[in-house]
Design an enzyme around this catalytic site. Structure first.
Site, mmCIF file in Angstrom:
data_model
loop_
_atom_site.group_PDB
_atom_site.id
_atom_site.type_symbol
_atom_site.label_atom_id
_atom_site.label_comp_id
_atom_site.label_asym_id
_atom_site.label_seq_id
_atom_site.Cartn_x
_atom_site.Cartn_y
_atom_site.Cartn_z
ATOM 1 N N ASN A 16 0.868 -1.181 0.000
ATOM 2 C CA ASN A 16 0.000 0.000 0.000
ATOM 3 C C ASN A 16 0.901 1.227 0.000
ATOM 4 O O ASN A 16 1.509 1.548 1.024
ATOM 5 C CB ASN A 16 -0.893 0.001 1.247
ATOM 6 N N LYS A 18 0.044 4.249 -0.236
ATOM 7 C CA LYS A 18 -0.636 5.432 0.312
ATOM 8 C C LYS A 18 -0.466 6.598 -0.669
ATOM 9 O O LYS A 18 -0.477 6.383 -1.872
ATOM 10 C CB LYS A 18 -0.101 5.768 1.703
ATOM 11 N N HIS A 103 -9.545 1.029 4.787
ATOM 12 C CA HIS A 103 -8.220 1.186 5.402
ATOM 13 C C HIS A 103 -8.349 2.126 6.600
ATOM 14 O O HIS A 103 -9.155 3.053 6.591
ATOM 15 C CB HIS A 103 -7.238 1.747 4.369
ATOM 16 N N GLU A 105 -6.774 4.593 7.569
ATOM 17 C CA GLU A 105 -6.694 6.038 7.293
ATOM 18 C C GLU A 105 -8.002 6.545 6.673
ATOM 19 O O GLU A 105 -8.401 7.693 6.891
ATOM 20 C CB GLU A 105 -5.482 6.323 6.395
ATOM 21 N N GLU A 175 -5.527 -5.033 10.433
ATOM 22 C CA GLU A 175 -4.511 -4.013 10.664
ATOM 23 C C GLU A 175 -4.849 -3.248 11.946
ATOM 24 O O GLU A 175 -5.656 -2.301 11.915
ATOM 25 C CB GLU A 175 -4.474 -3.029 9.494
ATOM 26 N N GLY A 181 2.052 2.415 10.653
ATOM 27 C CA GLY A 181 2.937 3.561 10.486
ATOM 28 C C GLY A 181 3.600 4.010 11.779
ATOM 29 O O GLY A 181 4.180 5.091 11.846
ATOM 30 N N SER A 220 3.232 -1.958 10.359
ATOM 31 C CA SER A 220 4.689 -1.879 10.584
ATOM 32 C C SER A 220 5.407 -3.193 10.263
ATOM 33 O O SER A 220 6.369 -3.553 10.938
ATOM 34 C CB SER A 220 4.984 -1.414 12.009
#
Ligand code: PEP
Length: 256
Positions: A16, A18, A103, A105, A175, A181, A220
């Protein structure tokens, strides 16, 4: 509504990117990556570049149809007055086969709701795209002992509009939000507990169809921890953000 057909070999290595890597950088990345990664029949590699880099990525991969390409988000409507959005049919026409839905985010930066993820999953499947539904708890939810309840709620809402047979064609990514991150990874044992619970829920929703759905771990992941995470019971692949942005590093992860 049609089912999105795909045959993926596990483990799955999904990148991904991003909001990183325009078309020029994407082409350079793939030149390096492809030079280091021959086709392997025992795994699946997938890229989720920014939508504007999709054509460059597809073009760079024209000799490697084994590598799959998706978009990071879609709107649930097929077309219309939604400035700035992309729909599932548009993504499909542009060459995507997959799409990330929900996701963290999208959920926590852009306020996407469970109901909206359900509509996006349904729109993806209707257009013949394979959704990768992302689920995961926030740190405070984990600390309150709500991890499984959050994941189950997100799974049920995300898959609500699909038939059992259609559920067999989706991918799930677990996730934990606190691990994305942040450099903080769930231990393989922690990941495994949630993967096993996710499988249980998928099977309870869709019976034997739910047993077929690959469940990836994300948060991560890097070259040092990927092997242990892939060895954890119930982990069928990894969804990788930061560590997928360096071509050499990503090539190492995919070879693991
Ligand atoms: C992600 O973006 O899905 C992700 C897991 O990011 P990172 O690997 O950087 O934690």
């Amino acid at each position: 509504m049609t089912g999105a057909a795909h045959e993926v070999k596990t483990p799955i290595f999904a990148a991904n990117w991003k909001m990183n890597s325009g078309p020029t950088e994407s082409r350079a990345f793939l030149r390096t990556f492809l030079a280091r990664n021959a086709r392997r029949p025992d795994r699946t590699v997938m890229f989720f570049p920014p939508a504007l880099s999709l054509a460059a990525v597809r073009d760079s991969l024209r000799e490697r149809p084994d590598i799959l390409v998706g978009v990071q988000n879609i709107h649930w409507e097929a077309k219309g007055a939604f400035t700035g959005e992309n729909s599932a049919p548009i993504a499909k026409d542009a060459g995507a086969t997959h799409v990330l839905v929900g996701h963290s985010e999208r959920r926590h930066v852009f306020g996407e709701t469970d109901e909206q993820t359900g509509k996006k999953v349904a729109a993806a499947v209707a257009a013949g795209l394979t959704p990768m539904l992302c689920v995961g708890e926030k740190l405070e939810e984990r600390e309150r002992g709500e991890t499984e309840a959050v994941v189950v709620r997100q799974l049920r809402a995300g898959l609500a509009a699909l038939s059992n047979a259609q559920i067999a064609s989706v991918l799930i990514a677990y996730e934990p939000v606190w691990a994305i991150g942040t450099g903080r990874t769930a231990t393989p044992a922690d990941a495994s507990v949630v993967h096993v619970a996710t499988r249980r829920e998928l099977t309870s929703i869709a019976g034997e169809h739910g047993a077929k759905v690959p469940i990836l771990y994300g948060g991560s992941v890097n070259a040092q921890n990927v092997r242990a995470l892939l060895d954890a019971p119930g982990v069928d692949g990894v969804l990788v953000g930061g560590a997928s942005l360096d071509a050499e590093g990503w090539a190492t992860i995919v070879r693991s």
